[in-house]
Design a protein around this motif. Structure first.
Motif, PDB file in Angstrom:
ATOM      1  N   TRP A 269      43.359  45.032  35.978  1.00 13.52           N
ATOM      2  CA  TRP A 269      43.858  43.703  36.357  1.00 13.52           C
ATOM      3  C   TRP A 269      44.155  43.543  37.843  1.00 13.52           C
ATOM      4  CZ3 TRP A 269      41.772  41.039  33.068  1.00 13.52           C
ATOM      5  CH2 TRP A 269      41.783  41.357  31.705  1.00 13.52           C
ATOM      6  N   PRO A 270      44.794  44.491  38.511  1.00 13.23           N
ATOM      7  CA  PRO A 270      45.012  44.298  39.953  1.00 13.23           C
ATOM      8  C   PRO A 270      43.697  44.148  40.731  1.00 13.23           C
ATOM      9  CG  PRO A 270      46.476  45.992  39.135  1.00 13.23           C
ATOM     10  CD  PRO A 270      45.516  45.673  38.016  1.00 13.23           C
ATOM     11  N   ARG A 271      42.726  44.935  40.402  1.00 13.75           N
ATOM     12  CA  ARG A 271      41.434  44.836  41.089  1.00 13.75           C
ATOM     13  C   ARG A 271      40.749  43.514  40.779  1.00 13.75           C
ATOM     14  NH1 ARG A 271      36.220  48.863  40.602  1.00 13.75           N
ATOM     15  NH2 ARG A 271      34.798  47.443  41.639  1.00 13.75           N
ATOM     16  N   ALA A 272      40.732  43.132  39.506  1.00 14.13           N
ATOM     17  CA  ALA A 272      40.101  41.868  39.116  1.00 14.13           C
ATOM     18  C   ALA A 272      40.811  40.688  39.782  1.00 14.13           C
ATOM     19  CB  ALA A 272      40.125  41.705  37.598  1.00 14.13           C
ATOM     20  N   ALA A 273      42.128  40.750  39.876  1.00 17.79           N
ATOM     21  CA  ALA A 273      42.894  39.678  40.521  1.00 17.79           C
ATOM     22  C   ALA A 273      42.530  39.580  42.005  1.00 17.79           C
ATOM     23  CB  ALA A 273      44.391  39.912  40.349  1.00 17.79           C
ATOM     24  N   ARG A 274      42.486  40.720  42.688  1.00 19.92           N
ATOM     25  CA  ARG A 274      42.104  40.726  44.112  1.00 19.92           C
ATOM     26  C   ARG A 274      40.712  40.156  44.304  1.00 19.92           C
ATOM     27  NH1 ARG A 274      44.306  45.640  44.085  1.00 19.92           N
ATOM     28  NH2 ARG A 274      42.298  46.661  43.926  1.00 19.92           N
ATOM     29  N   GLU A 275      39.768  40.620  43.487  1.00 24.93           N
ATOM     30  CA  GLU A 275      38.379  40.179  43.621  1.00 24.93           C
ATOM     31  C   GLU A 275      38.209  38.694  43.320  1.00 24.93           C
ATOM     32  OE1 GLU A 275      36.154  42.896  41.170  1.00 24.93           O
ATOM     33  OE2 GLU A 275      36.269  44.493  42.674  1.00 24.93           O
ATOM     34  N   SER A 276      39.112  38.133  42.509  1.00 21.93           N
ATOM     35  CA  SER A 276      39.026  36.708  42.170  1.00 21.93           C
ATOM     36  C   SER A 276      39.581  35.830  43.285  1.00 21.93           C
ATOM     37  CB  SER A 276      39.795  36.419  40.883  1.00 21.93           C
ATOM     38  OG  SER A 276      41.191  36.434  41.114  1.00 21.93           O
ATOM     39  N   GLY A 277      40.272  36.453  44.251  1.00 19.12           N
ATOM     40  CA  GLY A 277      40.869  35.693  45.341  1.00 19.12           C
ATOM     41  C   GLY A 277      42.318  35.316  45.105  1.00 19.12           C
ATOM     42  N   ALA A 278      42.909  35.794  44.011  1.00 21.89           N
ATOM     43  CA  ALA A 278      44.304  35.480  43.708  1.00 21.89           C
ATOM     44  C   ALA A 278      45.222  36.039  44.796  1.00 21.89           C
ATOM     45  CB  ALA A 278      44.703  36.052  42.357  1.00 21.89           C
ATOM     46  N   VAL A 279      46.288  35.298  45.072  1.00 15.23           N
ATOM     47  CA  VAL A 279      47.276  35.699  46.077  1.00 15.23           C
ATOM     48  C   VAL A 279      48.170  36.811  45.547  1.00 15.23           C
ATOM     49  CG1 VAL A 279      49.241  34.866  47.428  1.00 15.23           C
ATOM     50  CG2 VAL A 279      47.264  33.408  47.103  1.00 15.23           C
ATOM     51  N   CYS A 280      48.544  36.724  44.280  1.00  8.31           N
ATOM     52  CA  CYS A 280      49.446  37.696  43.652  1.00  8.31           C
ATOM     53  C   CYS A 280      49.052  37.890  42.200  1.00  8.31           C
ATOM     54  CB  CYS A 280      50.893  37.200  43.659  1.00  8.31           C
ATOM     55  SG  CYS A 280      51.698  37.115  45.238  1.00  8.31           S
ATOM     56  N   LEU A 281      49.476  39.027  41.661  1.00  8.94           N
ATOM     57  CA  LEU A 281      49.390  39.306  40.236  1.00  8.94           C
ATOM     58  C   LEU A 281      50.766  39.772  39.798  1.00  8.94           C
ATOM     59  CD1 LEU A 281      47.942  39.818  37.518  1.00  8.94           C
ATOM     60  CD2 LEU A 281      47.395  42.108  38.388  1.00  8.94           C
ATOM     61  N   LEU A 282      51.342  39.081  38.814  1.00  4.89           N
ATOM     62  CA  LEU A 282      52.660  39.440  38.292  1.00  4.89           C
ATOM     63  C   LEU A 282      52.532  39.861  36.839  1.00  4.89           C
ATOM     64  CD1 LEU A 282      54.767  36.495  39.749  1.00  4.89           C
ATOM     65  CD2 LEU A 282      54.618  38.840  40.619  1.00  4.89           C
ATOM     66  N   GLN A 283      53.232  40.934  36.479  1.00  2.00           N
ATOM     67  CA  GLN A 283      53.248  41.444  35.113  1.00  2.00           C
ATOM     68  C   GLN A 283      54.406  40.795  34.364  1.00  2.00           C
ATOM     69  OE1 GLN A 283      51.080  44.022  33.930  1.00  2.00           O
ATOM     70  NE2 GLN A 283      51.965  43.758  31.888  1.00  2.00           N
ATOM     71  N   LYS A 284      54.115  40.132  33.236  1.00  2.00           N
ATOM     72  CA  LYS A 284      55.161  39.538  32.406  1.00  2.00           C
ATOM     73  C   LYS A 284      55.915  40.648  31.682  1.00  2.00           C
ATOM     74  CE  LYS A 284      52.682  35.289  31.090  1.00  2.00           C
ATOM     75  NZ  LYS A 284      52.099  34.593  29.932  1.00  2.00           N
ATOM     76  N   PRO A 285      57.198  40.565  31.526  1.00  2.00           N
ATOM     77  CA  PRO A 285      58.098  39.602  32.155  1.00  2.00           C
ATOM     78  C   PRO A 285      58.327  39.994  33.616  1.00  2.00           C
ATOM     79  CG  PRO A 285      59.387  41.133  30.861  1.00  2.00           C
ATOM     80  CD  PRO A 285      57.931  41.501  30.666  1.00  2.00           C
ATOM     81  N   PHE A 286      58.416  39.019  34.486  1.00  2.00           N
ATOM     82  CA  PHE A 286      58.604  39.312  35.904  1.00  2.00           C
ATOM     83  C   PHE A 286      59.910  38.708  36.383  1.00  2.00           C
ATOM     84  CE2 PHE A 286      55.678  35.738  35.397  1.00  2.00           C
ATOM     85  CZ  PHE A 286      56.377  34.719  36.010  1.00  2.00           C
ATOM     86  N   ASP A 287      60.403  39.244  37.485  1.00  2.00           N
ATOM     87  CA  ASP A 287      61.613  38.726  38.120  1.00  2.00           C
ATOM     88  C   ASP A 287      61.253  37.393  38.777  1.00  2.00           C
ATOM     89  OD1 ASP A 287      63.606  38.124  40.055  1.00  2.00           O
ATOM     90  OD2 ASP A 287      64.086  40.237  40.307  1.00  2.00           O
ATOM     91  N   PRO A 288      62.008  36.336  38.506  1.00  2.00           N
ATOM     92  CA  PRO A 288      61.698  35.040  39.117  1.00  2.00           C
ATOM     93  C   PRO A 288      61.624  35.093  40.647  1.00  2.00           C
ATOM     94  CG  PRO A 288      63.335  34.771  37.392  1.00  2.00           C
ATOM     95  CD  PRO A 288      63.134  36.244  37.583  1.00  2.00           C
TER      96      PRO A 288
END
Length: 122
Positions: free
Chosen positions: A90-109
């Protein structure tokens, strides 16, 4: 915290969308919720939002595909991806998609607030 930007929340979990909408409003954002990437893309909202917070795994188009689609547009909104799925891909796929961040649920607001600041150039 923010100057009233419009943020789209794309997640098939209605309770998560509602909670996130409330949190974003507490930060001074306007929020629109969508149950799917397809609903979001067909709504006309992609041209109006400053940021999209999207789940990765949803029926139909995934959050990764949504991020790629928005990134291919001239004025594509910044994308923050969230997931309850564990996995090294997921971190690699998120980076390659151009996403700014990837957060794992549940995450700190506050992690989301930092991602929003980064996504909106703050």
């Amino acid at each position: 915290m923010f100057a009233n930007p419009l943020v789209a929340i794309v997640d098939d979990d209605a309770s998560f969308r509602a909670a996130l909408e409330g949190f974003l409003r507490s930060l001074g954002c306007r929020a629109l919720g969508f149950a799917s990437a397809e609903d979001f893309l067909q709504s006309g909202a992609p041209d109006r939002v400053g940021c999209v917070v999207s789940d990765i795994q949803m029926p139909g188009m995934s959050g990764i595909e949504l991020a790629r689609t928005l990134g291919a547009r001239d004025r594509g909104a910044a994308v923050i991806l969230v997931t309850a799925l564990a996995g090294e891909q997921w971190p690699r796929a998120a980076r390659e998609s151009g996403a700014v961040c990837l957060l794992q649920k549940p995450f700190d607001p506050q992690e989301l607030a930092l991602c929003l600041s980064r996504a909106m150039g703050g």
